[in-house]
Design an enzyme around this catalytic site. Structure first.
Site, mmCIF file in Angstrom:
data_model
loop_
_atom_site.group_PDB
_atom_site.id
_atom_site.type_symbol
_atom_site.label_atom_id
_atom_site.label_comp_id
_atom_site.label_asym_id
_atom_site.label_seq_id
_atom_site.Cartn_x
_atom_site.Cartn_y
_atom_site.Cartn_z
ATOM 1 N N LYS A 35 0.875 -0.967 -0.344
ATOM 2 C CA LYS A 35 0.356 -0.165 -0.242
ATOM 3 C C LYS A 35 0.670 0.923 0.344
ATOM 4 O O LYS A 35 1.952 1.570 0.475
ATOM 5 C CB LYS A 35 -0.902 0.073 1.260
ATOM 6 C CG LYS A 35 -2.050 1.409 1.234
ATOM 7 C CD LYS A 35 -2.911 1.507 2.044
ATOM 8 C CE LYS A 35 -2.728 1.811 3.731
ATOM 9 N NZ LYS A 35 -2.095 2.805 4.146
ATOM 10 N N GLU A 94 0.260 5.818 -0.257
ATOM 11 C CA GLU A 94 0.148 7.556 0.522
ATOM 12 C C GLU A 94 0.239 8.292 -0.576
ATOM 13 O O GLU A 94 1.703 8.278 -1.849
ATOM 14 C CB GLU A 94 0.309 7.333 1.100
ATOM 15 C CG GLU A 94 0.109 6.709 2.264
ATOM 16 C CD GLU A 94 -0.286 7.660 3.898
ATOM 17 O OE1 GLU A 94 0.565 9.109 4.023
ATOM 18 O OE2 GLU A 94 -0.151 6.702 4.969
ATOM 19 N N GLU A 142 -9.724 7.763 3.359
ATOM 20 C CA GLU A 142 -9.131 8.086 4.578
ATOM 21 C C GLU A 142 -9.823 9.924 5.394
ATOM 22 O O GLU A 142 -9.109 10.711 4.741
ATOM 23 C CB GLU A 142 -7.149 7.138 5.135
ATOM 24 C CG GLU A 142 -7.972 8.014 6.891
ATOM 25 C CD GLU A 142 -6.400 7.793 7.398
ATOM 26 O OE1 GLU A 142 -5.575 7.245 6.839
ATOM 27 O OE2 GLU A 142 -6.427 7.990 8.536
HETATM 28 O O1 KIV Z 1 -0.926 2.733 8.632
HETATM 29 C C1 KIV Z 1 -2.022 2.306 8.819
HETATM 30 O O2 KIV Z 1 -2.512 1.871 9.252
HETATM 31 C C2 KIV Z 1 -3.430 3.053 7.261
HETATM 32 C C3 KIV Z 1 -4.718 2.555 8.017
HETATM 33 C C4 KIV Z 1 -5.212 3.208 8.842
HETATM 34 C C5 KIV Z 1 -4.786 2.292 6.561
HETATM 35 O O3 KIV Z 1 -2.741 3.455 6.979
#
Ligand code: KIV
Length: 290
Positions: A136, A138, A205
């Site tokens: 993931k 950002e 988010e």
């Molecule tokens: O780092 C994290 O826990 C996240 C979630 C809050 C989506 O990115």
């Protein structure tokens, strides 16, 4: 047989492990949304340790090794100082503790923003060292080329738009995003860009609810909300927030327990026993055999 990514059942304290089963896959997660409809919402929680992964795994579709571990596990002021080494160590632990959920791992700040090539090297390292199936990252429009680059090279990407905590220094805090028309438009454009770039799912988010519902209706891939909307295709929370390990949590958190308080009370009972010499008892001490 034990490998880096499975528990040695002869030595691990974190037994019993569930029977090995087929893990959720990226295509299966992506396919949960068909023609804009997700009949069964996706369940995602963060996990950072092997035992927590074991406990959450049967209930989740996705375990996220979030860089929130910087604050939750290490007491750091933000996710900015989180390192690749921290992510790799906790990612491998979560893979070891799970059989069913797709494991997705956050790329830490500074490991992917410079170029698609930098992102590929970092993502490949995380997948190799942890056994996670996807990363993931950002960012919106600025990350679209990177998401396309990784996706074309066999690295599935979950995107993260709206409030992006790694950008806290630029955003000036963790307040909800999209209050102005311009900002709402930018978040919408970010979401469309990462979807078109090929992310298999995206976290939304901390945005005003109509933005989350509009994105969910507009993009083909599943959206996973946190401080977003029940209309998203799934939900995620930081597990320690959800369990009530902290007194202070963001407004969007629902505490399903008060585990912090219960741990403190339990530690108090242990301390009282030690001070009264009522622990250990005969049950907890060794005697000569026979
Ligand atoms: O780092 C994290 O826990 C996240 C979630 C809050 C989506 O990115």
């Amino acid at each position: 047989m034990s490998t880096t990514y499975t528990i040695d059942t002869a030595t691990s304290r974190a037994n019993p492990t569930p029977a090995p089963m087929k893990r959720m896959t990226v295509p299966a997660i992506r396919a949960r949304k068909q023609n804009g409809v997700t009949a069964e919402p996706l369940v995602m929680l963060t996990a950072y340790t092997v035992r927590m992964a074991q406990l959450l795994d049967p209930h989740c579709d996705i375990l996220l090794v979030g860089d929130s571990l910087g604050q939750v596990i290490y007491g750091l002021p933000s996710t900015v100082p989180v390192s690749m080494e921290m992510m790799a160590a906790h990612g491998a632990a979560v893979t070891r503790g799970s059989w069913h959920s797709l494991v997705v791992i956050d790329m830490p700040f500074g490991s992917y923003e410079a170029s698609p090539e930098q992102a590929f090297l970092s993502a490949a390292r995380l997948l190799k060292e942890t056994g996670a199936a996807a990363v993931k990252l950002e960012g919106g429009q600025a990350m679209a080329a990177t998401i396309a680059f990784l996706s074309a090279r066999g690295i599935p990407v979950m995107a993260h738009v709206g409030l992006t905590p790694q950008a806290v220094n630029a955003l000036g805090g963790y307040g909800a995003r999209g209050r102005s028309e311009a900002e709402a438009g930018k978040i919408m454009a970010d979401a469309t860009a990462v979807a078109e770039a090929g992310c298999f799912a995206m976290v939304i988010e901390g945005v005003l609810e109509p933005i989350a519902t509009a994105i969910t209706a507009a993009v083909a891939c599943p959206t996973i909300g946190i401080g977003a909307s029940a209309e998203c295709d799934g939900q995620v929370l930081v597990v320690d927030d959800m369990l009530g390990m902290f007194d202070r949590v963001p407004r969007f958190v629902k505490k399903y327990d008060e585990l912090g308080q219960r741990i403190a009370e339990t530690a108090g009972r242990y301390a009282a026993d030690v001070r009264a010499r009522t622990f250990p008892t005969a049950d907890q001490t060794y005697r000569a055999k026979g």
